[in-house]
Motif scaffolding. Structure first.
Motif, mmCIF file in Angstrom:
data_model
loop_
_atom_site.group_PDB
_atom_site.id
_atom_site.type_symbol
_atom_site.label_atom_id
_atom_site.label_comp_id
_atom_site.label_asym_id
_atom_site.label_seq_id
_atom_site.Cartn_x
_atom_site.Cartn_y
_atom_site.Cartn_z
ATOM 1 N N CYS A 176 0.847 -1.193 0.000
ATOM 2 C CA CYS A 176 0.000 0.000 0.000
ATOM 3 C C CYS A 176 0.884 1.246 0.000
ATOM 4 C CB CYS A 176 -0.855 -0.046 1.254
ATOM 5 S SG CYS A 176 -1.951 1.345 1.487
ATOM 6 N N SER B 229 0.592 3.494 2.039
ATOM 7 C CA SER B 229 0.911 3.761 3.449
ATOM 8 C C SER B 229 2.075 2.884 3.925
ATOM 9 C CB SER B 229 -0.320 3.559 4.326
ATOM 10 O OG SER B 229 -0.824 2.258 4.178
ATOM 11 N N HIS C 201 -1.086 -5.205 5.414
ATOM 12 C CA HIS C 201 -2.452 -5.147 5.952
ATOM 13 C C HIS C 201 -3.507 -5.453 4.897
ATOM 14 C CE1 HIS C 201 -1.555 -1.159 4.330
ATOM 15 N NE2 HIS C 201 -2.839 -1.057 4.083
ATOM 16 N N GLU C 202 -3.082 -5.742 3.657
ATOM 17 C CA GLU C 202 -4.045 -6.026 2.585
ATOM 18 C C GLU C 202 -3.834 -7.469 2.170
ATOM 19 O OE1 GLU C 202 -3.106 -3.285 -0.587
ATOM 20 O OE2 GLU C 202 -3.542 -1.527 0.637
ATOM 21 N N GLU D 49 -9.348 -4.940 1.010
ATOM 22 C CA GLU D 49 -9.000 -3.861 1.954
ATOM 23 C C GLU D 49 -8.985 -2.490 1.274
ATOM 24 O OE1 GLU D 49 -6.676 -1.294 4.672
ATOM 25 O OE2 GLU D 49 -6.337 -1.741 2.565
HETATM 26 ZN ZN LIG Z 1 -3.744 -0.023 2.408
#
Ligand SMILES: [Zn+2]
Ligand SMILES: [Zn+2]
Length: 345
Positions: A37, A39, A59-60, A144
């Motif tokens: 991502c 981020s 996190h994805e 996500e």
């Molecule tokens: Zn993300």
């Protein structure tokens, strides 16, 4: 087992860890796909305001349930799932009102807790969503970022027939574009290169406008009757925040998605004088995740359109660098586990 560790800004390394045994209420997931991502890149560059180093990013993600804690239904073993990476306290006023995405004690896998750039990860059973038929692991990993766009759209209050303006046609801007088109909105995207303007049109934007690099003149002119009900700031820079407020028609809603690493002075009189609604949006809840999976299963959000490059777990840093290098056109770079890795889909 092997995992990536972001030790501190600009320092990614690998670490071996022992097999995990899921405790009560937890499941162990063998990770099969994990998106990188913007981020994650921010955390790597030391520009993410809320990351806790050292941390395993990711996190994805999606994968397969390979073990379950005592009180978890054994039927989940072998299930293909994706994971909502938010760990909320369940106890604060926001959690109690159902808005656990803004939990006062929120921790997110990959930022304040270890994430999924690893072979196996333990997560609470209540964070998993079963992948519907027809959604593969890469598609599951897209739930996500899709949920981020869907939540932002819900925050704006737009309905079928509304016009929206999306500033920034990166992954989330394009997710908003697809979800808004599915809702029956008219979508205009603002971007700063010709290539990205063309890409936004390819993703279904009704109109895409070039701002920035061009010589002054026709480019960057908004149609006078644009009539947007909502403007989405998806970049996170002072100049794009300023642009969002300036282009927002009187009475419209400005949704702030960008993650700002600095304070941004804005012309607040535009908010007062134009009765603008300015609202923030953070992550999503389970409902947004379900809607994301529906849109992926229904072909509204096509994984092949979004995933432009894949890398293996050993090449995560290479994947980060593809996203950092302005010369490499990327939408979503995916870390794929097991099976053959391809550099292009
Ligand atoms: Zn993300
Ligand atoms: Zn809470």
């Amino acid at each position: 087992m092997k995992r990536v560790v972001l030790e501190k800004p600009h320092r990614l390394s690998y670490e071996n860890y022992g097999e995990q045994v899921p405790g009560p209420g937890d499941v162990l997931i063998e990770v099969r796909a994990c998106g990188i991502c913007g981020s994650d890149v921010h955390a790597y560059l030391g520009k993410h305001p809320f990351v806790k180093y050292p941390v395993t990013p990711g996190h994805e993600f999606s994968g397969e349930v390979v073990a379950a804690g005592d009180d978890v239904e054994p039927g989940l073993l072998g299930s293909r799932v994706c994971v909502e990476p938010s760990l909320a306290c369940g106890d604060c006023p926001q959690c109690r009102s159902g808005r656990y995405n803004i939990c006062e004690n929120l921790r997110v896998l990959g930022f304040q807790a270890d994430g999924a750039m690893c072979e196996r990860i333990t997560v609470p059973r209540n964070r998993i969503h079963l992948l519907p038929q027809g959604v593969d692991f890469p598609g599951g990993a897209l739930a996500e970022p899709a949920a981020v766009g869907i939540h932002a759209l819900a925050r704006s209050g737009v309905r079928s027939g509304s016009g929206i303006l999306v500033i920034g046609g990166g992954v989330v801007g394009l997710m908003i574009t697809r979800a808004a088109k599915a809702l029956g909105c008219r979508v205009t995207v603002v971007e700063n290169t010709r290539e990205r303007v063309g890409r936004a049109l390819g993703f279904g934007a009704d109109e895409a406008i070039l701002f920035g690099e061009e010589p002054p003149g026709k480019t960057g002119e908004m149609p006078a009757d644009a009539g947007f009900q909502a403007v989405f700031e998806c970049v996170g820079k002072p100049e794009t925040m300023e642009l969002a407020l300036r282009l927002a028609p009187r009475g419209s809603t400005v949704v702030v998605l960008g993650v700002f690493s600095q304070a941004v002075p804005v012309q607040i009189s535009l908010v007062q004088d134009g009765e603008l609604n300015v609202c923030g949006t953070l992550m999503y809840t389970g409902e947004d995740f379900k809607r994301a999976l529906d849109l992926i299963a229904g072909g509204v959000i096509e994984p092949d359109d979004f995933i432009t490059q894949t890398v293996g777990l050993d090449d995560v840093e290479y994947g980060y660098n593809m996203l950092i290098d302005p010369e490499t056109p990327t939408v979503k770079v995916l870390v794929e586990f097991g099976g053959g890795n391809k550099s292009d889909r």
